[in-house]
Design an enzyme around this catalytic site. Sequence first.
Site, PDB file in Angstrom:
ATOM      1  N   ASP A 146      43.371  50.662  37.793  1.00 10.83           N
ATOM      2  CA  ASP A 146      41.915  50.823  37.933  1.00 10.83           C
ATOM      3  C   ASP A 146      41.502  52.094  38.704  1.00 10.83           C
ATOM      4  O   ASP A 146      41.470  53.210  38.047  1.00 10.83           O
ATOM      5  CB  ASP A 146      41.448  49.611  38.768  1.00 10.83           C
ATOM      6  CG  ASP A 146      39.808  49.728  39.011  1.00 10.83           C
ATOM      7  OD1 ASP A 146      39.150  50.928  38.656  1.00 10.83           O
ATOM      8  OD2 ASP A 146      39.254  49.095  39.738  1.00 10.83           O
ATOM      9  N   ASP A 205      43.323  41.329  41.373  1.00  8.35           N
ATOM     10  CA  ASP A 205      42.876  42.795  41.834  1.00  8.35           C
ATOM     11  C   ASP A 205      43.378  42.952  43.160  1.00  8.35           C
ATOM     12  O   ASP A 205      42.573  42.536  44.151  1.00  8.35           O
ATOM     13  CB  ASP A 205      41.568  42.981  41.467  1.00  8.35           C
ATOM     14  CG  ASP A 205      41.481  44.621  41.681  1.00  8.35           C
ATOM     15  OD1 ASP A 205      42.386  45.458  42.232  1.00  8.35           O
ATOM     16  OD2 ASP A 205      40.164  45.017  41.461  1.00  8.35           O
ATOM     17  N   ARG A 246      30.824  46.966  37.926  1.00  8.46           N
ATOM     18  CA  ARG A 246      31.307  47.502  39.218  1.00  8.46           C
ATOM     19  C   ARG A 246      30.467  46.498  40.086  1.00  8.46           C
ATOM     20  O   ARG A 246      29.904  45.611  40.170  1.00  8.46           O
ATOM     21  CB  ARG A 246      30.440  48.797  39.451  1.00  8.46           C
ATOM     22  CG  ARG A 246      30.872  49.905  38.553  1.00  8.46           C
ATOM     23  CD  ARG A 246      32.408  50.436  38.510  1.00  8.46           C
ATOM     24  NE  ARG A 246      33.124  50.610  39.639  1.00  8.46           N
ATOM     25  CZ  ARG A 246      33.570  51.612  40.194  1.00  8.46           C
ATOM     26  NH1 ARG A 246      33.317  52.883  39.328  1.00  8.46           N
ATOM     27  NH2 ARG A 246      34.176  51.721  41.277  1.00  8.46           N
ATOM     28  N   SER A 247      31.078  46.676  41.529  1.00 10.02           N
ATOM     29  CA  SER A 247      30.601  45.714  42.507  1.00 10.02           C
ATOM     30  C   SER A 247      29.013  45.782  42.882  1.00 10.02           C
ATOM     31  O   SER A 247      28.308  44.900  43.049  1.00 10.02           O
ATOM     32  CB  SER A 247      31.491  45.811  43.865  1.00 10.02           C
ATOM     33  OG  SER A 247      31.313  47.098  44.241  1.00 10.02           O
ATOM     34  N   GLU A 267      45.967  43.650  39.120  1.00 14.57           N
ATOM     35  CA  GLU A 267      45.252  45.157  38.975  1.00 14.57           C
ATOM     36  C   GLU A 267      45.735  45.942  40.471  1.00 14.57           C
ATOM     37  O   GLU A 267      45.612  45.157  41.424  1.00 14.57           O
ATOM     38  CB  GLU A 267      43.884  44.804  38.861  1.00 14.57           C
ATOM     39  CG  GLU A 267      42.897  46.164  38.682  1.00 14.57           C
ATOM     40  CD  GLU A 267      41.718  45.771  38.474  1.00 14.57           C
ATOM     41  OE1 GLU A 267      41.309  44.496  37.883  1.00 14.57           O
ATOM     42  OE2 GLU A 267      40.427  46.558  38.881  1.00 14.57           O
ATOM     43  N   LYS A 290      35.700  51.623  33.170  1.00 13.72           N
ATOM     44  CA  LYS A 290      34.338  51.482  33.823  1.00 13.72           C
ATOM     45  C   LYS A 290      33.762  52.723  33.499  1.00 13.72           C
ATOM     46  O   LYS A 290      33.858  54.030  33.840  1.00 13.72           O
ATOM     47  CB  LYS A 290      34.517  51.478  35.226  1.00 13.72           C
ATOM     48  CG  LYS A 290      35.133  50.091  35.709  1.00 13.72           C
ATOM     49  CD  LYS A 290      35.483  50.447  37.419  1.00 13.72           C
ATOM     50  CE  LYS A 290      35.921  49.145  37.938  1.00 13.72           C
ATOM     51  NZ  LYS A 290      36.506  49.260  39.196  1.00 13.72           N
ATOM     52  N   LYS A 313      35.891  42.230  32.310  1.00 14.06           N
ATOM     53  CA  LYS A 313      35.774  41.599  33.810  1.00 14.06           C
ATOM     54  C   LYS A 313      34.311  41.613  34.316  1.00 14.06           C
ATOM     55  O   LYS A 313      33.993  43.024  34.479  1.00 14.06           O
ATOM     56  CB  LYS A 313      36.578  42.337  34.475  1.00 14.06           C
ATOM     57  CG  LYS A 313      36.881  41.971  35.874  1.00 14.06           C
ATOM     58  CD  LYS A 313      38.386  42.433  36.805  1.00 14.06           C
ATOM     59  CE  LYS A 313      37.941  43.631  37.429  1.00 14.06           C
ATOM     60  NZ  LYS A 313      38.811  43.800  38.684  1.00 14.06           N
ATOM     61  N   GLU A 365      30.309  40.886  44.727  1.00 15.92           N
ATOM     62  CA  GLU A 365      30.541  40.140  43.165  1.00 15.92           C
ATOM     63  C   GLU A 365      30.186  38.669  43.034  1.00 15.92           C
ATOM     64  O   GLU A 365      30.472  38.061  41.781  1.00 15.92           O
ATOM     65  CB  GLU A 365      31.880  40.538  42.634  1.00 15.92           C
ATOM     66  CG  GLU A 365      31.930  42.073  42.538  1.00 15.92           C
ATOM     67  CD  GLU A 365      33.292  42.565  41.571  1.00 15.92           C
ATOM     68  OE1 GLU A 365      34.237  41.729  41.365  1.00 15.92           O
ATOM     69  OE2 GLU A 365      33.390  43.753  41.743  1.00 15.92           O
ATOM     70  N   GLN A 404      41.393  42.062  46.965  1.00 14.78           N
ATOM     71  CA  GLN A 404      39.913  42.048  46.668  1.00 14.78           C
ATOM     72  C   GLN A 404      39.426  40.873  46.074  1.00 14.78           C
ATOM     73  O   GLN A 404      38.437  40.511  46.101  1.00 14.78           O
ATOM     74  CB  GLN A 404      39.916  43.473  46.268  1.00 14.78           C
ATOM     75  CG  GLN A 404      38.392  43.733  45.854  1.00 14.78           C
ATOM     76  CD  GLN A 404      38.323  45.041  45.371  1.00 14.78           C
ATOM     77  OE1 GLN A 404      38.150  46.213  46.034  1.00 14.78           O
ATOM     78  NE2 GLN A 404      38.003  45.285  44.115  1.00 14.78           N
TER      79      GLN A 404
HETATM   80  P1  PGA Z   1      34.216  48.103  42.865  1.00 13.92           P
HETATM   81  O1  PGA Z   1      35.293  47.518  42.792  1.00 13.92           O
HETATM   82  O2  PGA Z   1      33.381  48.231  41.713  1.00 13.92           O
HETATM   83  O3  PGA Z   1      33.689  47.951  44.006  1.00 13.92           O
HETATM   84  O4  PGA Z   1      34.717  49.991  42.869  1.00 13.92           O
HETATM   85  C1  PGA Z   1      35.668  46.763  41.440  1.00 13.92           C
HETATM   86  C2  PGA Z   1      37.236  46.782  41.240  1.00 13.92           C
HETATM   87  O5  PGA Z   1      37.965  47.153  42.188  1.00 13.92           O
HETATM   88  O6  PGA Z   1      37.740  46.210  40.219  1.00 13.92           O
HETATM   89 ZN    ZN Z   2      39.917  47.060  40.564  1.00 11.49          ZN
END
Ligand code: PGA
Ligand code: ZN
Length: 391
Positions: free
Chosen positions: A292, A225, A346-347, A267, A317, A368, A189, A146
């Site tokens: 995570d 990640d 977050r994304s 991650e 988060k 991050k 992102e 990812q």
């Molecule tokens: P997400 O992913 O904000 O889309 O859930 C970010 C991550 O996995 O760190």
């Molecule tokens: Zn993550």
Amino acid sequence: MKIKDAKARVVLNSRGNPTIEVEINGYHEAAPEGASKGSNEAKYKEPTEAVRLFNEELVDFLKTFEIEDLDDLKAFEESFMSIGGIEKYGANTLIATELAILRAWSNYYKEPVYKFFNKHPSVNIRILANVVGGGAHAKGKSTDIQEFLISPRTEDTRVAIFVASYFHKLIAGKLEVLDKSFLYGRNDEGAWTTSLEDFQVLALMKSTAEDVKMTYDVEIDIGIDYAANNLYKNGYYVYKNGKFLSREEQIEKVIELANFYNLFYIEDPLEENDFEGFSIIRERTSSLIVGDDLTVTNIERIKKALENKSIRGVIIKPNQIGSIVKTYEAVKFCKENGLVPIFSHRSGETESGIIAQIAYGMEVPFVKFGISGGERIAKLNELLRIYENRP
Ligand code: PGA
Ligand code: ZN
């Protein structure tokens, strides 16, 4: 500060999806939202319904509170839980409300938000920047991993931000040469999307890191990640080329990548419930193995990961747990137990920089926040302002 006015509305997040925004005493903040969410995250309420419930049921309730410090916020949360809490109103409602309270507090006292947590923080925050990415954050052909991340190895947060931005631009030119279909496309992102294979991207990351070191004399650590929960189907890790790996094969693959590319940070290399698998990887690598989806900012799951020796670091988060108080407690628990807390966006983000303020106030060693796109830059620029004004 007394809460005198409160209202909620639906606004757009960075993905163009609806999200709840809360306004307290005229100051607003909204809830971010992930795309690659762990299934153990606190429950979200559909935004229109969340806003309706807020405006009908929470306005008068909120006006009974006065918030000066974290203890007051805790008392507010306890009351909120007693009238139905996250179950009834959603984690997105609670986090947007608490962020707006922090924003209003900051304006009322003419103090930066970070002072709500700590009057004199002292931490040089290192950044992790997502420069190439795929997985759940991209449409079309993209990598299985990812996020391909960099972390400039410097105590100077300001230098790190500019170096990371330079890296992000430099690697795009290299992608254009190697990947014939590269059109400078960016994912949710702001990381580049590419049709190259994971290992090709990692090789490119290494060579770009060397180039950047030549120019800036800063070491660039490389990380990923994996967000491996998204690959996990019916007991196998399923890759886009049709290959699937057993748990043991996935573990070996991650260890190989860690050693071959000297990965500093990994991650979610496995699915979200494999605490034991994480511990095998942790034992056999020196990388910062991070949870995570595994830990979801939930202190019970962080404890379980600690007992299993699954990880060395924890993604934090606030919206995963829906509470600023619980976020604070999770960070504190990590620090007391030798786990590295990494504060994360977050994304699907908001245009606010407030999480930079909170991360600094909680004195986390890493953030991050991405490195490209207005909603990511808002957080990095907030860090630049914090470090400029630091005594
Ligand atoms: P997400 O992913 O904000 O889309 O859930 C970010 C991550 O996995 O760190
Ligand atoms: Zn993550």
